[in-house]
Enzyme design. Structure first.
Site, PDB file in Angstrom:
ATOM      1  N   LYS A 260       0.858  -1.189   0.000  1.00 46.18           N
ATOM      2  CA  LYS A 260       0.000   0.000   0.000  1.00 46.18           C
ATOM      3  C   LYS A 260       0.889   1.232   0.000  1.00 46.18           C
ATOM      4  O   LYS A 260       2.025   1.179   0.471  1.00 46.18           O
ATOM      5  CB  LYS A 260      -0.883   0.020   1.257  1.00 46.18           C
ATOM      6  CG  LYS A 260      -2.065   0.949   1.161  1.00 46.18           C
ATOM      7  CD  LYS A 260      -3.235   0.334   0.424  1.00 46.18           C
ATOM      8  CE  LYS A 260      -4.325   1.351   0.176  1.00 46.18           C
ATOM      9  NZ  LYS A 260      -5.516   0.737  -0.433  1.00 46.18           N
TER      10      LYS A 260
ATOM     11  N   ASP B 274      -6.932   4.590  -4.783  1.00 45.68           N
ATOM     12  CA  ASP B 274      -7.579   4.466  -3.469  1.00 45.68           C
ATOM     13  C   ASP B 274      -8.178   5.847  -3.199  1.00 45.68           C
ATOM     14  O   ASP B 274      -8.334   6.639  -4.152  1.00 45.68           O
ATOM     15  CB  ASP B 274      -6.559   4.062  -2.389  1.00 45.68           C
ATOM     16  CG  ASP B 274      -7.231   3.691  -1.066  1.00 45.68           C
ATOM     17  OD1 ASP B 274      -7.884   2.627  -1.017  1.00 45.68           O
ATOM     18  OD2 ASP B 274      -7.150   4.460  -0.085  1.00 45.68           O
TER      19      ASP B 274
HETATM   20  P1  NDP Z   1     -12.793   8.110  -3.110  1.00 45.80           P
HETATM   21  O1  NDP Z   1     -11.718   9.105  -2.853  1.00 45.80           O
HETATM   22  O2  NDP Z   1     -13.299   7.920  -4.488  1.00 45.80           O
HETATM   23  O3  NDP Z   1     -14.052   8.420  -2.186  1.00 45.80           O
HETATM   24  C1  NDP Z   1     -13.946   8.467  -0.796  1.00 45.80           C
HETATM   25  C2  NDP Z   1     -15.286   8.903  -0.225  1.00 45.80           C
HETATM   26  O4  NDP Z   1     -15.237   8.786   1.183  1.00 45.80           O
HETATM   27  C3  NDP Z   1     -15.624  10.338  -0.537  1.00 45.80           C
HETATM   28  O5  NDP Z   1     -17.014  10.469  -0.597  1.00 45.80           O
HETATM   29  C4  NDP Z   1     -15.057  11.051   0.686  1.00 45.80           C
HETATM   30  O6  NDP Z   1     -15.664  12.309   0.936  1.00 45.80           O
HETATM   31  C5  NDP Z   1     -15.379  10.094   1.781  1.00 45.80           C
HETATM   32  N1  NDP Z   1     -14.390  10.226   2.884  1.00 45.80           N
HETATM   33  C6  NDP Z   1     -13.040  10.185   2.802  1.00 45.80           C
HETATM   34  N2  NDP Z   1     -12.472  10.374   3.998  1.00 45.80           N
HETATM   35  C7  NDP Z   1     -13.490  10.541   4.849  1.00 45.80           C
HETATM   36  C8  NDP Z   1     -13.558  10.785   6.228  1.00 45.80           C
HETATM   37  N3  NDP Z   1     -12.450  10.908   6.979  1.00 45.80           N
HETATM   38  N4  NDP Z   1     -14.792  10.883   6.771  1.00 45.80           N
HETATM   39  C9  NDP Z   1     -15.911  10.728   6.012  1.00 45.80           C
HETATM   40  N5  NDP Z   1     -15.890  10.505   4.703  1.00 45.80           N
HETATM   41  C10 NDP Z   1     -14.714  10.429   4.134  1.00 45.80           C
HETATM   42  O7  NDP Z   1     -12.253   6.729  -2.509  1.00 45.80           O
HETATM   43  P2  NDP Z   1     -12.738   5.238  -2.811  1.00 45.80           P
HETATM   44  O8  NDP Z   1     -14.190   5.216  -3.068  1.00 45.80           O
HETATM   45  O9  NDP Z   1     -11.804   4.676  -3.796  1.00 45.80           O
HETATM   46  O10 NDP Z   1     -12.407   4.530  -1.428  1.00 45.80           O
HETATM   47  C11 NDP Z   1     -13.350   4.452  -0.359  1.00 45.80           C
HETATM   48  C12 NDP Z   1     -12.937   3.351   0.596  1.00 45.80           C
HETATM   49  O11 NDP Z   1     -12.908   2.106  -0.115  1.00 45.80           O
HETATM   50  C13 NDP Z   1     -11.543   3.480   1.221  1.00 45.80           C
HETATM   51  O12 NDP Z   1     -11.560   2.911   2.511  1.00 45.80           O
HETATM   52  C14 NDP Z   1     -10.682   2.636   0.307  1.00 45.80           C
HETATM   53  O13 NDP Z   1      -9.497   2.192   0.946  1.00 45.80           O
HETATM   54  C15 NDP Z   1     -11.637   1.484   0.023  1.00 45.80           C
HETATM   55  N6  NDP Z   1     -11.342   0.691  -1.140  1.00 45.80           N
HETATM   56  C16 NDP Z   1     -11.275   1.271  -2.393  1.00 45.80           C
HETATM   57  C17 NDP Z   1     -11.045   0.471  -3.492  1.00 45.80           C
HETATM   58  C18 NDP Z   1     -11.091   1.024  -4.879  1.00 45.80           C
HETATM   59  O14 NDP Z   1     -11.058   0.212  -5.822  1.00 45.80           O
HETATM   60  N7  NDP Z   1     -11.193   2.314  -5.076  1.00 45.80           N
HETATM   61  C19 NDP Z   1     -10.762  -0.964  -3.352  1.00 45.80           C
HETATM   62  C20 NDP Z   1     -10.937  -1.483  -2.016  1.00 45.80           C
HETATM   63  C21 NDP Z   1     -11.183  -0.651  -0.973  1.00 45.80           C
HETATM   64  P3  NDP Z   1     -14.897  13.662   0.580  1.00 45.80           P
HETATM   65  O15 NDP Z   1     -15.082  13.855  -0.881  1.00 45.80           O
HETATM   66  O16 NDP Z   1     -15.582  14.674   1.410  1.00 45.80           O
HETATM   67  O17 NDP Z   1     -13.465  13.466   0.978  1.00 45.80           O
END
Ligand code: NDP
Length: 449
Positions: A128, A168
């Site tokens: 990671k 991510d």
């Molecule tokens: P994105 O950056 O596309 O989206 C993240 C989302 O979560 C946004 O809506 C963001 O809001 C919100 N967010 C981020 N930090 C916080 C916080 N501290 N409190 C509340 N909301 C928060 O990321 P992903 O969708 O890619 O990833 C989301 C999760 O899924 C993570 O845990 C990631 O590790 C996991 N994941 C992702 C994969 C992938 O293929 N993308 C694969 C496996 C797991 P805002 O815009 O306000 O920051």
């Protein structure tokens, strides 16, 4: 906490060596607790120090990322890449760009990634990376300059057969494109060194959708096998509104559910008529705006400040898809009181240990992240296969493979839990099934490798 003296010793060592790294310690403790029966049944694990080895990254890189902002000012961020375990394949795992990134967060994610990648059945090790850089509010040129500087150092340590990063939080198609371009310039080679690439330069169809779709395939199989239920007619809450959340919403809806709430880090929207996903995609994917904007475009929807309030919305199925520790004990109790029947983790470690205990004690079906969100990395591995073959598969081909992988992961986790006397406990089952393959490879490859 642990019955086994061996596990007590291993965990004490992790605590002593990684002081204050709460996310990393939380992730290690959860896995070690699940492995108790496996350790008792397999003395070789202790004889060959497998647990001491698996909790220590093979390599950790921390580096300076300096870049120049639009005002001509020098900015300095910290870059991370943790190459945790390569027993079953090249290191593989995303790059997180978020101000909350630190060594503990990257190590927890890298550690979890070992088992998740193993569960996919594909040959990928665990790693990671990331940076405390915040892409939010930056211009495209600033993001480009950051990504190029980040890759200038990272390129020395990765490669298609060594370590293949992906997206991510904060790293989407734009960032992957800038990083890939810089790698290619530096190395003068066109290889599948990153996944999540654009479709015109080696990306895979269905990669963008994979984590969210895969989560719903897993939850659907879990509902069918463990409760003779499905998404049909169910009210669903999806936290976040990023990549995972958007495509979890799409698939949950396609499978017959009604998604009534989504969020970002500022607050959440509630739409009793079912969220209009086209509007969310326009705001988040095209305009890079805030979820609050939804209520200006859709009648009857409400916006509430504070993202944790989303768990007070009554639902049958909860899909946390934002970030770690977003559901605490209190939120879990509210969900249970409101009649939730299943929780599927799209984000990594979104439920605290106390929240998981609340769900398990209440008989709520619980799909842990390691298993339920493995569809993203599995499809990244399919992207690597296509890059190696210099072929592109159709959307339907990739989606069908993804579905098969998710169904298999569910059954492997379910069966592993049953084998060790913990029927229905998918947290333990996923940890055990993921661990067994990696441990086997580590035993076969000897100690000083
Ligand atoms: P994105 O950056 O596309 O989206 C993240 C989302 O979560 C946004 O809506 C963001 O809001 C919100 N967010 C981020 N930090 C916080 C916080 N501290 N409190 C509340 N909301 C928060 O990321 P992903 O969708 O890619 O990833 C989301 C999760 O899924 C993570 O845990 C990631 O590790 C996991 N994941 C992702 C994969 C992938 O293929 N993308 C694969 C496996 C797991 P805002 O815009 O306000 O920051």
């Amino acid at each position: 906490m642990f019955q086994s003296e061996y596990l007590k010793k291993v965990y004490a060592g992790v605590e002593a060596r990684n002081p204050g790294e709460k996310e990393f310690l939380q992730a290690v403790r959860e896995v070690l607790e699940s492995l108790e029966p496996v350790v008792l049944a397999n003395p070789k694990l202790e004889e060959q120090g497998v647990l001491e080895r698996i909790v220590e990254p093979e390599r950790q890189l921390f580096f300076r990322v300096s870049w120049v902002d639009d005002k001509g000012q020098v900015q300095v961020n910290r870059g991370y890449r943790v190459q945790f375990n390569s027993a079953i394949g090249p290191y593989k795992g995303g790059i997180r760009l978020h101000p909350s990134v630190n060594a503990s967060v990257i190590k927890f994610l890298g550690f979890e990634q070992i088992f998740k990648n193993s569960l996919t059945g594909l040959p990928i090790g665990g790693g990671k990376g990331g940076s405390d850089f915040d892409p939010k509010g930056k211009s495209d040129l600033e993001v480009m300059r950051f990504c190029q500087s980040f890759m200038t150092e990272l390129a020395k340590h990765i490669g298609a057969d060594t370590d293949v990063p992906a997206g991510d939080i904060g790293t989407g198609a734009r960032e992957i494109g800038y990083m890939f371009g810089q790698y290619k310039r530096l190395r003068n080679e066109f290889t599948g060194v990153l996944t999540g690439k654009g479709l015109t330069y080696g990306g895979s169809l269905a990669r963008k959708e994979a984590t969210g779709f895969g989560l719903c395939y897993f939850v659907d199989e879990m509902l069918a096998c463990m409760k003779k239920e499905s998404f049909k007619g169910k009210t669903v809450v999806v936290s976040g509104s990023g990549n995972v959340a958007i495509y979890a919403n799409q698939k949950a809806t396609e499978l017959g559910g009604k998604v009534v709430a989504m969020s970002d880090s500022n607050g959440y929207i509630y739409d009793p008529n079912g969220i209009n996903l086209d509007v969310v995609k326009q705001i988040k994917e095209v305009e890079r705006g805030r979820i609050k904007e939804y209520v200006n475009r859709v009648k009857g929807a409400e916006y509430h400040d504070g993202c944790s309030g989303i768990w007070t919305v009554k639902c049958d199925i909860a899909l946390p898809c934002a970030t770690q520790n977003e559901i605490n004990e209190e939120s879990a109790k509210i969900l249970v009181k409101n009649g939730v029947i299943a929780v599927g983790e799209g984000a990594n470690m979104p439920s605290t240990p106390e929240a998981i205990a609340v769900f398990q004690n209440a008989g709520v079906l619980f799909a842990p992240a390691k298993a339920a969100n493995a569809g993203g990395v599995a499809t990244s591995a399919l992207e690597m296969s296509q890059n190696s073959q210099r072929l592109s598969w159709t959307f339907q081909e990739v989606d069908a493979k993804l579905k098969t992988i998710m169904v298999n992961i569910f059954h492997n986790a379910y069966n592993a839990a049953e084998k060790y006397g913990m029927k229905g406990n998918l947290v333990a089952g996923a940890n055990i099934a993921g661990f067994e393959k990696v441990a086997d490879a580590m035993l076969a490859q000897g100690i000083a490798y």
